[in-house]
Design a protein around this motif. Structure first.
Motif, PDB file in Angstrom:
ATOM      1  N   ASP A 231       0.838  -1.204   0.000  1.00 49.33           N
ATOM      2  CA  ASP A 231       0.000   0.000   0.000  1.00 49.33           C
ATOM      3  C   ASP A 231       0.874   1.256   0.000  1.00 49.33           C
ATOM      4  N   ALA A 232       0.227   2.393  -0.180  1.00 49.36           N
ATOM      5  CA  ALA A 232       0.936   3.667  -0.351  1.00 49.36           C
ATOM      6  C   ALA A 232       1.793   4.037   0.862  1.00 49.36           C
ATOM      7  N   VAL A 233       1.308   3.758   2.059  1.00 46.85           N
ATOM      8  CA  VAL A 233       2.070   4.101   3.274  1.00 46.85           C
ATOM      9  C   VAL A 233       3.360   3.289   3.324  1.00 46.85           C
TER      10      VAL A 233
ATOM     11  N   TRP B 224      10.523   3.468  -0.174  1.00 46.51           N
ATOM     12  CA  TRP B 224      11.241   4.432  -1.009  1.00 46.51           C
ATOM     13  C   TRP B 224      12.218   5.260  -0.182  1.00 46.51           C
ATOM     14  N   GLU B 225      11.844   5.589   1.054  1.00 44.00           N
ATOM     15  CA  GLU B 225      12.772   6.304   1.928  1.00 44.00           C
ATOM     16  C   GLU B 225      14.012   5.457   2.204  1.00 44.00           C
ATOM     17  N   GLU B 226      13.798   4.184   2.476  1.00 40.08           N
ATOM     18  CA  GLU B 226      14.943   3.291   2.722  1.00 40.08           C
ATOM     19  C   GLU B 226      15.770   3.115   1.459  1.00 40.08           C
ATOM     20  N   MET B 227      15.104   3.017   0.318  1.00 40.85           N
ATOM     21  CA  MET B 227      15.799   2.922  -0.967  1.00 40.85           C
ATOM     22  C   MET B 227      16.700   4.143  -1.158  1.00 40.85           C
ATOM     23  N   ASP B 228      16.155   5.328  -0.892  1.00 38.81           N
ATOM     24  CA  ASP B 228      16.942   6.556  -1.030  1.00 38.81           C
ATOM     25  C   ASP B 228      18.158   6.544  -0.107  1.00 38.81           C
ATOM     26  N   ARG B 229      17.973   6.073   1.125  1.00 35.70           N
ATOM     27  CA  ARG B 229      19.108   6.001   2.068  1.00 35.70           C
ATOM     28  C   ARG B 229      20.196   5.057   1.551  1.00 35.70           C
ATOM     29  N   CYS B 230      19.786   3.914   1.026  1.00 32.12           N
ATOM     30  CA  CYS B 230      20.756   2.953   0.490  1.00 32.12           C
ATOM     31  C   CYS B 230      21.537   3.574  -0.669  1.00 32.12           C
ATOM     32  N   LEU B 231      20.829   4.234  -1.573  1.00 33.26           N
ATOM     33  CA  LEU B 231      21.486   4.822  -2.742  1.00 33.26           C
ATOM     34  C   LEU B 231      22.377   6.004  -2.351  1.00 33.26           C
ATOM     35  N   GLN B 232      21.957   6.790  -1.373  1.00 38.14           N
ATOM     36  CA  GLN B 232      22.794   7.898  -0.908  1.00 38.14           C
ATOM     37  C   GLN B 232      24.087   7.381  -0.278  1.00 38.14           C
ATOM     38  N   LEU B 233      23.977   6.330   0.514  1.00 37.56           N
ATOM     39  CA  LEU B 233      25.174   5.762   1.128  1.00 37.56           C
ATOM     40  C   LEU B 233      26.091   5.161   0.062  1.00 37.56           C
ATOM     41  N   ALA B 234      25.513   4.501  -0.929  1.00 36.13           N
ATOM     42  CA  ALA B 234      26.318   3.951  -2.032  1.00 36.13           C
ATOM     43  C   ALA B 234      27.057   5.080  -2.746  1.00 36.13           C
TER      44      ALA B 234
END
Length: 65
Positions: free
Chosen positions: A35-37, A43-53
């Protein structure tokens, strides 16, 4: 030469970076089945992973002779 904060070889940092990118792609893929929530959290966790990479990538570039 910039030193990395942990005593790992460059290939080990690259492996961690690649694993974080893979995790980010996996989170994005899984986000379509929830669901959207929950999607927003993934997506927030995805962004954190990509930022750390990306941070690791920058450190690797700075550490090259």
């Amino acid at each position: 030469m910039h030193t990395l904060p942990f005593p790992l070889r460059a290939d080990e940092w690259q492996r961690i970076r690649d694993a974080l990118r893979y995790q980010g792609r996996d989170l994005h893929h899984r986000s379509y089945a929830v669901d959207a929530v929950r999607r927003e959290l993934l997506w927030e966790e995805m962004d954190r992973c990509l930022q750390l990479a990306n941070r690791i990538d920058s450190l690797l570039e700075q550490s090259e002779p």
